[in-house]
Structure formats: C-alpha cells, structure tokens
Scaffold this active site. Structure first.
Site, PDB file in Angstrom:
ATOM      1  N   ALA A 254      40.189  29.348  34.769  1.00  0.00           N
ATOM      2  CA  ALA A 254      39.565  28.533  33.730  1.00  0.00           C
ATOM      3  C   ALA A 254      38.579  29.338  32.882  1.00  0.00           C
ATOM      4  O   ALA A 254      37.842  30.179  33.397  1.00  0.00           O
ATOM      5  CB  ALA A 254      38.833  27.355  34.366  1.00  0.00           C
TER       6      ALA A 254
ATOM      7  N   ALA B  87      35.595  24.804  45.989  1.00  0.00           N
ATOM      8  CA  ALA B  87      34.616  24.327  45.022  1.00  0.00           C
ATOM      9  C   ALA B  87      34.007  25.565  44.372  1.00  0.00           C
ATOM     10  O   ALA B  87      32.857  25.908  44.597  1.00  0.00           O
ATOM     11  CB  ALA B  87      33.542  23.478  45.698  1.00  0.00           C
TER      12      ALA B  87
ATOM     13  N   GLY C  85      33.769  26.023  41.149  1.00  0.00           N
ATOM     14  CA  GLY C  85      32.854  25.561  40.097  1.00  0.00           C
ATOM     15  C   GLY C  85      33.041  26.298  38.789  1.00  0.00           C
ATOM     16  O   GLY C  85      32.082  26.536  38.055  1.00  0.00           O
TER      17      GLY C  85
ATOM     18  N   CYS D 235      39.094  19.200  36.859  1.00  0.00           N
ATOM     19  CA  CYS D 235      38.428  19.984  37.895  1.00  0.00           C
ATOM     20  C   CYS D 235      37.439  19.103  38.634  1.00  0.00           C
ATOM     21  O   CYS D 235      36.499  18.574  38.037  1.00  0.00           O
ATOM     22  CB  CYS D 235      37.699  21.179  37.305  1.00  0.00           C
ATOM     23  SG  CYS D 235      36.884  22.140  38.592  1.00  0.00           S
TER      24      CYS D 235
ATOM     25  N   THR E  67      43.675  19.563  42.072  1.00  0.00           N
ATOM     26  CA  THR E  67      43.360  19.290  43.482  1.00  0.00           C
ATOM     27  C   THR E  67      42.825  17.875  43.699  1.00  0.00           C
ATOM     28  O   THR E  67      42.306  17.238  42.796  1.00  0.00           O
ATOM     29  CB  THR E  67      42.313  20.302  43.971  1.00  0.00           C
ATOM     30  OG1 THR E  67      41.201  20.264  43.087  1.00  0.00           O
ATOM     31  CG2 THR E  67      42.885  21.704  43.991  1.00  0.00           C
TER      32      THR E  67
ATOM     33  N   GLY F 245      51.036  22.714  46.524  1.00  0.00           N
ATOM     34  CA  GLY F 245      51.607  22.986  47.838  1.00  0.00           C
ATOM     35  C   GLY F 245      52.900  23.762  47.855  1.00  0.00           C
ATOM     36  O   GLY F 245      53.524  23.884  48.909  1.00  0.00           O
TER      37      GLY F 245
HETATM   38  C1  LIG Z   1      40.522  28.589  44.758  1.00  0.00           C
HETATM   39  C2  LIG Z   1      41.127  27.706  43.714  1.00  0.00           C
HETATM   40  C3  LIG Z   1      40.638  27.739  42.404  1.00  0.00           C
HETATM   41  C4  LIG Z   1      41.173  26.936  41.416  1.00  0.00           C
HETATM   42  N1  LIG Z   1      40.699  27.020  40.141  1.00  0.00           N
HETATM   43  C5  LIG Z   1      41.284  26.282  39.161  1.00  0.00           C
HETATM   44  C6  LIG Z   1      40.878  26.409  37.810  1.00  0.00           C
HETATM   45  O1  LIG Z   1      40.008  27.211  37.465  1.00  0.00           O
HETATM   46  N2  LIG Z   1      41.483  25.636  36.866  1.00  0.00           N
HETATM   47  C7  LIG Z   1      42.468  24.742  37.199  1.00  0.00           C
HETATM   48  O2  LIG Z   1      42.992  24.061  36.317  1.00  0.00           O
HETATM   49  N3  LIG Z   1      42.894  24.622  38.475  1.00  0.00           N
HETATM   50  C8  LIG Z   1      42.330  25.358  39.457  1.00  0.00           C
HETATM   51  N4  LIG Z   1      42.774  25.235  40.747  1.00  0.00           N
HETATM   52  C9  LIG Z   1      43.879  24.287  41.048  1.00  0.00           C
HETATM   53  C10 LIG Z   1      45.227  25.016  41.087  1.00  0.00           C
HETATM   54  O3  LIG Z   1      45.521  25.585  39.841  1.00  0.00           O
HETATM   55  C11 LIG Z   1      46.358  24.041  41.482  1.00  0.00           C
HETATM   56  O4  LIG Z   1      46.441  23.000  40.530  1.00  0.00           O
HETATM   57  C12 LIG Z   1      46.133  23.421  42.837  1.00  0.00           C
HETATM   58  O5  LIG Z   1      45.526  24.338  43.723  1.00  0.00           O
HETATM   59  C13 LIG Z   1      47.423  22.906  43.477  1.00  0.00           C
HETATM   60  O6  LIG Z   1      48.348  23.934  43.704  1.00  0.00           O
HETATM   61  P1  LIG Z   1      48.491  24.691  45.135  1.00  0.00           P
HETATM   62  O7  LIG Z   1      48.583  23.635  46.183  1.00  0.00           O
HETATM   63  O8  LIG Z   1      49.726  25.516  44.988  1.00  0.00           O
HETATM   64  O9  LIG Z   1      47.264  25.517  45.291  1.00  0.00           O
HETATM   65  C14 LIG Z   1      42.235  26.047  41.744  1.00  0.00           C
HETATM   66  C15 LIG Z   1      42.723  26.007  43.054  1.00  0.00           C
HETATM   67  C16 LIG Z   1      42.196  26.822  44.032  1.00  0.00           C
HETATM   68  C17 LIG Z   1      42.756  26.746  45.415  1.00  0.00           C
END
Ligand SMILES: Cc1cc2nc3c(=O)[nH]c(=O)nc-3n(C[C@H](O)[C@H](O)[C@H](O)COP(=O)(O)O)c2cc1C
Ligand SMILES: Cc1cc2nc3c(=O)[nH]c(=O)nc-3n(C[C@H](O)[C@H](O)[C@H](O)COP(=O)(O)OP(=O)(O)OC[C@H]3O[C@@H](n4cnc5c(N)ncnc54)[C@H](O)[C@@H]3O)c2cc1C
Ligand SMILES: Cc1cc2nc3c(=O)[nH]c(=O)nc-3n(C[C@H](O)[C@H](O)[C@H](O)COP(=O)(O)OP(=O)(O)OC[C@H]3O[C@@H](n4cnc5c(N)ncnc54)[C@H](O)[C@@H]3O)c2cc1C
Ligand SMILES: Cc1cc2nc3c(=O)[nH]c(=O)nc-3n(C[C@H](O)[C@H](O)[C@H](O)COP(=O)(O)O)c2cc1C
Ligand code: FES
Ligand code: FES
Lengths: 304, 248, 304, 248
Positions: C46, C70, C72, C130, C193, C244
C-alpha cells in the site's frame, strides 16, 4: 481449589463448558462416551415449530482447520423434542439450553412458548444466525431492528432467560449486540458460523448441496475472539463464547476476551471426549496463568 | 462403539492407489460385525475419515482396512507406517444382517469391495455359498481377487476390459441368478442399477455419505427413506440398508 | 497448449497469478529467489500520501491455518515509491499494480493522481478495506455510499483502471460490489483480511500491539470463495480473487467461483517460490479438470 | 540467502526444554556468518520460526541450532528426528560485525546465548580474547558452559542462584571492565539494562521480533531507530544492531 462455577441468568453452572448447538444432537450419542453430568450445560440442536428435513446432502465439507456445514436445521420439531429428547437429558445433573429457530417471528414465539411449558429447560438460545436456511435465521441476524424485534417477542412469549446467538456475518457486531441487549436479551451467545463455500473441482460445482455453508472450527477462532472482545466493552449481559475451541487454553483465551462461559462445537467430531477433557484440564490452565477461578479470568484480557 | 487407539501392524499397497492396513485392537476386533466401519482420525484434518472394516482376525486381535487414495486425508493416511497409532472411533454403524442362506451374491464396486470381504468370509464360515461379482475401473485397480475366489465363484469386471469381463457389474448379473439374497457396496450409480435390476430379490446395500460426527449427532449424513421427508442417518442407522428402505 | 493469458482492463497478463499487496513488499526481496518476470503482475505494498510508520510491534501472530497482521500501512509514501521502487519493478517483464490507501478521500485522490504521472504503473488497487488503521481504510470498506464516493473520486483523479479491494467484514458484500461498480470501478479485488484477534495468555492481553489484526491464509479461503461466487453473479467487471491460495488447485477453485485472476499473499511467507510454482503447475491442473485455458474456467463453478 | 533443505544429523536435549540440532547443508554452512539466523519451516504452521545459527562446521558442512521449547512450533520441531529434512530460509540477516579486538565481552541471556557461541568461536580463532557472561533462569536451563569456558573466562549467572552467581547478568558486569567491545543477545529487559550500564562502551546487540516473511518484505519486524519514525527491519537490517542505533 480452583472454582470453575459460573452463575449466569437461569444457569448456575458447575463449570463453564458446554457442547455447542448442532454438534451434539440431543446428547444421546455422546452419552455413550461419558456421563453428561460432567458438563456445565448442554445446548440442544435447533428446534423449530414443526419437523424440518433440512438440506440435501452433502451437508458437510472439510476446510483448512475448519469445516463447512449446511444441515439446514433438521429437527423433529419442538413438541417431539420436548416429548422424546428433553426427558432423556433432564436425567443428567447438568443444565439444559434449548436452541430456538424459526422462519418467522411467530415461529420463534411458538417454539419459545412451547419450551416454556416444560420445567426441564433452563434457558433458551435464540438462533437468529443460522446461515443455512433460506428464510429466517440470517436476516434476523444481520439487521439490528429485526434482531431486536424477535428478541423482544420471544422474551414476552416465555419466562426463560434468553441468550441471543449472534451471527458473525455482519459489518458491525457491536450494534447487533446492543440492539438485542436493549430488547431484553439476558445474555449473548457468539459466534455462529461464517458463511463460506467450497467448490468441488471434479464436479465443478459447490460441494455442499446448499452451495454455501457455515464455517466453524479453529480457523474462525480469531474472529470469535475479536468479536467477543469488542462486544464485551459495550454490553453488560453475559456472553457464552464459541468458535474453534479445542482445548483448555482456548477456553482461557475466550474468558480473557470477555466470555463468561463457552461452548465447544466442531471439536466434538474429532474427539468425542473433548468437553470432559477440557473440564479436567481447565483448573490447571487457570492456575498456570495465575487465576484462582473461572470468574477471575472473565474479561481480564481487555486492555485500556 | 468406542474411541480406541489402534496400532498399525502393516501397510501394503494392494492395487493402484489402494492401501491395505492391518490394525491391532482388542475391543474392535472382538466386537465388530461385517459392514461396520471405523471413523479414522487423520492428523491435521478436522474431520475423521469413514473406512469400512474389510477383515477381522479375532485370534490376533487385528482388523484390516483397505482404502483408496482420493484426497488429502487418505493420502496422508497412506504415509502412516507400521508401529504408528491411529485414533479411531469404532466399530460404527449397523453392519450387514446375517442369516443362514444357501447362496448369496456379493456385488462390489471399486472401494466398495472391502466390506463385502469380511461379510463373505463370515457367511462362508457359516456354510453359505458365496458368489462374488467385483467391478473395478481397470486392471491396475483390481485387488483381493484371490481372496474372494477362496470364498467361491468370482467374476471380475473392469470398465475398460483390461481384466476379466469388460463393462459394469450389471453386465454380468445375468450369469448368476441362483442366489437367495444379495449384498452390495459401491458407487451410487452402481447401486441404483443393481437395485433396479434385482428388484425381485432381497438385497442389502451399504451407502456412503460425507460425515461430520460419524456417531449420529450432527445430521450430516442423512438419506431419504420416502418422499415425505423421512430420513435415516447413514452413520448410525446404516451404512447398510435394505434395498427397498432408502431412496438413492 | 494451455493458455494462461488473461486480458483485464489495463492488465494484459501472461498468467493470472500475482503476489498480493503487502506480502511481497516492492518485490526486491523475492527477486533474489526468482525472476519476477515470471509473474502475471506484481501488486505493490500500500502507498499513502506521505510516509507512514505503521503500528507498534508485535505486528503479526500465527493462527490455525492462518495469520493475523496489523502492519498499519507502513510505507515510504507515494512519491518515494515512484522514485525508488517503481523503476526497479518496471525493469521486469510483468504488469505493475499500485495499492492505493489513505485516511481521507483527498489522500486517496492524491495518491492516485501521483501514480498517474508515471507510465510504469498499469492499474490501481484501491484499498478501502485495511482493517488495521484507525482512520480511513475500513469505514470506506463497509459503507457502500462511502465506497462509491471514494471510487468515483479516484476514477476522476486518474486515467488508470481501478480495481476496488473489498473488505469481507460486511453483512452484504453484493451491495458493496454493486456500489463500486456503479461508481466506475474497472474491477474488484477480493478479499482483504478479516478482522480478528489473538489474546496472549502469559501477558493476558491482545498479542498484537494494535489489538486487532487482519486474518489471512487458508483459514479464510471458504469465505473468499463464497464472496466471489456471490458477487460474480451481480457484477460484470472482472475480479482478482485472493484469500488463502496456496496451490494451483486453489487457483482453479477461485477461477470456478468467478475470479478472473488471483493474488497470493500469506503463502509467500511459507514458500518464497509459491507464485512461480503455482504458475508452473497451473496448466496441468487446468488440463486435469478439463480446461484448455484459464479463461475457460472462469465462473464455471456457478450453478443455476 | 536461499531456500534450502537441511538434513537433521542429530537432535539432543542439552538443558531443560532446550534442544540442540545439527543440520547438514553445504550452502548455508559455507556462507553463514555469526549472528545470522535460519527461518525454519515447521509442518502445520503458517509462519516459519527464526532460530539463530549457534555453530558452523565448514568441513562437515553442518550448522548447529539451539532452541527452547516455547509454544507449538518449537514443540513440534523438537519431535523431529535425525534423518528428517527441514525446509529452511537462510542464512538470514546481517550478522555481528567482526573486527580484531584484543578482548570482547559476550553477554547472553537464556536462549540468546546460542548466536554468541558461533561469534565467540570465530573471534577466538582470530586471536581475540573472549570473556563470557551467561545468564539463565535456573540450574536446569544452563547449557554450553564448557564450550564457552573453552573460549575463555566465563561467568554463569542464574536468576534463582541455583548455579553460579545469583541474580542477573548485569550484577556481574562489574567483574570485567577490561574489554574493547561487547556483544549481547537476550530478552529486551536484559538488553536495556546492559546498554544502559555499558553506555560508555561500543556494543552490538541482537534483537528478536515476531516475523512474517523473514526476508524484509512484509514490514512485520520493525524496530524504531529514532523518535521521528525511522525504523529498521530486524530480519533484514538486523538482527544485529549497534547499541546506539535502535530504540529498545
Ligand atoms: C502481512 C500482510 C500485509 C498486508 N498488507 C496489505 C496492504 O498493504 N494492502 C492491501 O490491500 N492488502 C494487504 N494485505 C492483504 C493481502 O493483500 C490479501 O488480501 C490477504 O492477505 C488475503 O490473501 P492471503 O490469504 O493469500 O494472504 C496484507 C496481508 C498480509 C498478510
Ligand atoms: C461408511 C463408509 C465406509 C467407507 N469405506 C471405505 C473403504 O473401506 N475404503 C475406502 O477407500 N473408502 C471408503 N469410504 C470412502 C472414504 O470415506 C473416502 O474416500 C474418504 O473419506 C476420502 O477422504 P480424503 O481425505 O481422501 O478425500 P477428500 O475429498 O479430501 O475429503 C474431504 C472430505 O470429504 C469426505 N469424503 C470424500 N469422499 C467421500 C466419500 N466417498 N464418502 C464419504 N466421505 C467422503 C472426507 O471424509 C472428508 O471429510 C467409505 C465411506 C463411508 C461413508
Ligand atoms: C532473529 C531471531 C533469532 C532467534 N534465535 C533463537 C534461538 O537461537 N533459539 C531459540 O530458542 N529461539 C530463538 N528465537 C526465538 C524463537 O524464534 C521463538 O522462540 C520461536 O519462534 C517460538 O515459536 P513457538 O512456535 O514455539 O512459539 P509460539 O508462541 O507458538 O509462536 C507463535 C508465533 O510467534 C512467534 N514468536 C514467539 N516468540 C517469539 C520470539 N521470542 N521471537 C520471535 N518470534 C516469536 C513465532 O515465531 C510464531 O510466529 C529467535 C528469534 C529471532 C527473531
Ligand atoms: C454441524 C453443525 C451444526 C450446527 N447446528 C447449529 C444449530 O442447529 N444451531 C445453532 O445455533 N448453531 C449451530 N451450529 C453452530 C455451532 O453451535 C457453533 O456456533 C459454531 O460451530 C462455532 O463453534 P465451533 O467452531 O466450536 O464449532 C452448528 C455447527 C455445526 C458444525
Ligand atoms: S455423521 Fe453426524 S449424524 Fe452421521
Ligand atoms: S519479517 Fe517480514 S519484514 Fe521482517
């Protein structure tokens, strides 16, 4: 000696652990494994006004650290439950909670009224959060106005304490909780399952006949903990916490988040002895983390 | 039914993706009847896996299961080795009704074959004549042929004709009309074809469904018994039903 | 030959797989493991108007089949990102998606406008979901009116295609999706998330310094699949699916549910090669289930 | 840093809940420097576990790690047996800056001791005189005492006084003022006390934080470097920092 007793509206519990609705039938099957008198309480499978046959099969699917179910409130109807199931459970030295479901406010009222006629049920769990039925259930669970209305009418229809079971499929759980508290709920029960789906690759269609199902098990525990933690700070009625509990440490986590008692669902399928095992291990876990009683731990994880 | 620990005595691959496991347990070996199943815990999996009892040896206190590697649970189970302990609920379900018929026909399809072996062995010991029709997808999938031949007349059918007769088990049904009862286990389309073809005969079928509890508490595994909403639980009232009792 | 190409607004992708925002930084670290040119696209961490330092630590926790984060929105600010990160990524033969965040509509506009000035970014992912920041983010993500407004203003502020990233923490995902589609979104990205919490027993307080965090990983996959399946039937803009994913079968499940492309987040932490491995395995999985191309599979799991 | 498979050569319990594992891997054993860590995959766990490299044997191409059983990941790791394969990212992080001082002081607390062993051994080989102060909770937790004694003067401190000096490592700091530099690893309160007590000395500390990626991509493991919002990533910029560089 560690005091496990919990005193909630209508429910003087010897310990805070009970099987969750729908994961324990009406107790008969698990009574072959252990004495149900060990349990703090038993929450029965949902009851509706008349018999329901539920959804088509398949009704369950496995997910990572969880499962989906779309049973669809299959049950023999409230009268049959009172006739054949309640007396069986009433023979055990435990408290009995009836899970009340319906498609209309009138059906909820009817079920509540009917349970009121037996003196063997100690509290109602008002299921406004079942994601697996077309009507009723979830619309009551996502609209605070509807939730309040059904709570109020069910309270009027009977004298038993009412624990409203909240759906996690909402933008704002605090508003839902406050609405049902204001409408007279004696307690909350949270959380019900999260709406989910699995697609079966070989058949290229949703695996469950109902397409969507409710997600439960350890996968959802962080969501349950977050919701209880948030709600606890905005209501004064007690909370029966559930969602992914599978050991005594999990129980303590729920207590710290603000639950006054807990229910165990999916974990029964993996280990039929899970409830008595947790009850046996709970004193040790409480002591390990410095608590002399269940009551001591409630809400202690809430900071600021 | 109890929650038991079963030590794995041996693990063998008996056909393509098909594993035979011999498990040691006193209680289950002494109490199980043909047609019952084990609800097997698999590490890292929320739900247990239902697997039929394929054979029992009361003297050695052992129980044999046979399973096909389908998804992640059975794949993981196939990696277990002799000496390891399985956490099992069992014996679950009702089992096949046993009676002293002169001749019975066993009709098994694929991984529906295992429970019929335990049944056939038990009936053969009681003096019943056993005829078996076993269907598999292909030559590589065939297992327990000799064991069934030891019980009696046995017909092997493969869908692709790579072994035995070519086609479906129903294609060879006509070869054997001289039996008092039939017992069948296999995929639902096969059971539908058989119950239709053998309407005039008394028969018992063993069913599969996705299960939660496996003990009758969760209402996951129901099968309709009529069009009015009657139902039975496969895990508790079944898995064996009379051919007329349920609606496939 | 199995065709993996996907053609989405602004994104002519050679394959449908991209790392998810926040789980891949700005690509530098993973570029040491493999050639980023293998990826369909890269979604950057982001970006906000100016530098952000994020939340206190601990910022991550492990859960059953998932994790909480988190962070942030820690990032060096949009200008610094364009200056130091975009050129690095632009050197690879892949598409670049910028994840746009903010506390106010004006900040979102500013970030979008700034990315518009470089021609190295191919699309924006509008992060209105977020759960880990006090202001902005989630209020835009749970109110359809606010979501539409920020979408509209960002569309006006720049010429790049805008994929709006939806929050799963809502009662009604379909309304949210329709609102942003009507406001001009070129595509959807879902899901972000789920708000969750873990309580640390020894310290008797939420483990994350921010208390709540966002749940991701295999635990949430059934929720993502359900939401995409539901939304797909009500919008005509494409969907980048995530939540996931950890193997090529999961990708097919998302395609069947209605995703046009997919993003992989948490799984990168377990296996840094997860994206290229999935890309290599995808043709085999598509063939196994009878599909000749990615495009063939999209939405094919939707029945009735 | 690479994603490597490491075969477990041996697993030993060296103190209460403390496991020593020797792992075989060519790349990591040849490239690792003292203070770097491995990001270890543990079956059934979403996140890898960061564990410091405690020793390296370049001839045998082996790497030693020592870990304490804290929660479910390290508990599971402790059940792994020789012959099994670990999936590891490594070597990660920067490592301790190495320089030819006359005398250095190593101050380790509990499970912060392991990386100092690899450092001490490396410095001793280069001719530096090593003084070590190692703090543990209780006698049962003490490990690697003889190994450190082989490097030089060593003081053992236990919080409850059941072994060596009683108290904290800071309580024995006064016994040794004659060193050019110190290196420390241990719990944050210990590091705070040490960096305060040794303000006048040049020192390097190794930090811990909960990690996501372990490679610098996710911003999980930051530590502030000033009050203006400056920060460093422990997994990539660290885990070793100069005592003045970060705000504990
Ligand atoms: C450590 C971490 C940081 C993340 N930072 C962002 C972010 O900056 N912007 C955003 O849109 N989603 C962010 N996400 C969400 C992911 O892009 C994604 O939508 C979410 O983790 C679900 O996919 P996954 O289960 O494959 O991780 C973050 C997720 C994680 C785990
Ligand atoms: C009473 C009974 C007896 C059985 N006996 C045998 C046997 O002797 N040998 C054998 O190989 N198989 C048998 N099966 C089928 C066996 O249970 C499934 O093949 C197995 O559960 C698949 O698990 P998986 O993890 O490999 O597949 P996955 O598809 O990964 O499993 C996902 C979920 O679906 C369930 N599931 C998938 N297929 C089936 C199925 N056909 N029936 C029931 N649940 C299913 C699993 O139990 C699990 O909960 C029997 C099933 C039942 C109900
Ligand atoms: C750079 C570095 C080097 C380390 N070296 C060692 C070592 O040599 N020996 C050793 O015993 N321990 C070491 N640790 C601490 C070790 O990582 C944790 O004890 C371990 O991760 C705990 O995992 P668990 O599953 O047992 O605990 P759980 O509490 O179940 O773990 C849950 C999550 O929290 C994380 N976590 C818990 N405690 C810590 C911690 N102290 N630091 C970082 N993450 C944590 C885990 O990695 C996991 O993601 C090191 C940590 C870091 C950051
Ligand atoms: C198979 C199954 C059936 C359920 N049936 C009901 C029900 O009838 N009424 C109800 O209020 N909740 C029902 N639930 C929800 C559980 O009571 C519980 O709220 C949820 O599963 C979360 O707890 P767990 O993760 O411990 O299972 C059911 C859950 C499962 C898994
Ligand atoms: S599996 Fe629960 S009732 Fe049959
Ligand atoms: S753990 Fe991801 S940046 Fe350090």
């Amino acid at each position: 000696m560690t005091n496990l007793a919990v005193n909630l509206p209508g429910l003087q519990l010897k310990n805070p652990v009970m099987p969750a609705s729908g994961c324990f039938g009406f107790g008969r099957e698990y009574s072959e494994f252990y004495d149900l008198g060990k349990l703090g309480a038993v929450i029965m499978k949902a009851a509706t006004g008349s018999e329901r046959f539920g959804n088509h099969v398949p009704r369950v699917a496995e997910t990572s650290s969880g499962m989906l179910n779309a049973i669809g409130l299959q049950n023999p109807g409230v009268e049959k439950i009172i006739e054949t199931e309640v007396p069986f459970l009433a023979d055990y030295d435990t408290k009995l909670i009836a899970n009340v479901a319906g498609s209309t406010i009138e059906e909820y009222e009817l079920v509540a009224k009917t349970f009121n006629q037996t003196n063997q049920v100690h509290a109602l769990e008002l299921n406004i959060s079942c994601p697996n039925v077309k009507e009723g259930g979830s619309q009551f669970g996502t609209d605070p106005f509807m939730a309040a209305k059904v709570t109020e009418r069910v309270k009027q229809a009977n004298n038993l304490p009412v624990y409203v079971k909240l759906s996690p499929n909402v933008s704002d759980i605090i508003t839902m909780a406050k609405a049902v508290e204001a409408a007279g709920a004696d307690g909350l029960s949270m959380i019900n399952t999260l709406a989910g789906m699995q697609i079966h690759l070989p058949s290229k269609r949703p695996l469950l006949a109902n397409k969507t199902g409710g997600l439960s098990g350890p996968a959802v525990k962080p969501i349950a903990i977050r919701m209880i933690y948030e709600v606890k700070q905005h209501v004064s009625i007690p909370i029966i916490g559930m969602g992914g509990i599978s050991n005594a440490e999990d129980v303590l986590e729920f207590l710290l988040a603000g639950a006054n008692a807990v229910a165990v669902g999916t974990a029964n399928f993996q280990n039929p002895f899970i409830c008595p095992e947790i009850i046996d291990e709970l004193p040790g876990v409480l002591n390990k983390y410095g608590f002399g009683s269940v009551q001591d731990a409630v809400g202690k994880g809430i900071v600021e | 039914m109890k929650n038991e620990k079963m030590q794995i005595m041996s693990v063998n691959s008996v056909a393509l993706d098909t594993i035979e496991m011999v498990l040691k347990n006193s209680y289950i070996s002494q109490t199980a009847v043909p047609g019952q199943f084990l609800h097997v815990g698999v590490d890292g999996h929320t739900l247990r896996r239902p697997i039929s009892i394929a054979d029992v040896n009361k003297q050695e206190e052992s129980v044999t299961i046979l399973f096909k590697i389908i998804g992640s649970g059975t794949r993981h189970l196939s990696s277990y080795q002799a000496g390891m302990i399985l956490n099992v609920l069992g014996p679950n379900g009702n089992g096949f009704p046993i009676q002293d018929d002169a001749t019975v026909l066993l009709i098994g399809g694929g991984i529906g074959v295992p429970p019929l072996y335990n049944l056939g062995k038990t009936l053969a010991e009681r003096g019943t004549k056993i005829i078996s029709i076993l269907g598999f997808q292909t030559a590589d999938s065939v297992f327990y042929e000799q064991k069934f031949r030891n019980l009696g007349e046995t017909y092997i059918v493969t869908n692709d004709g790579t072994y035995g007769y070519e086609g479906y088990v129903t294609d060879v049904l006509e070869l054997t009309d001289d039996f008092d009862r039939y017992y069948s286990c296999g995929p639902v389309p096969m059971l539908e074809a058989i119950t239709a073809a053998l309407k005039h005969k008394q028969g018992f079928i063993s069913l599969e469904e996705r299960m939660g509890c496996g003990v009758g508490a969760c209402f996951a595994c129901v099968i309709p018994t009529d069009t009015q909403g009657g139902y039975k639980k496969i895990c508790k009232d079944g898995p064996v039903f009379s051919a007329q009792e349920v609606m496939l």
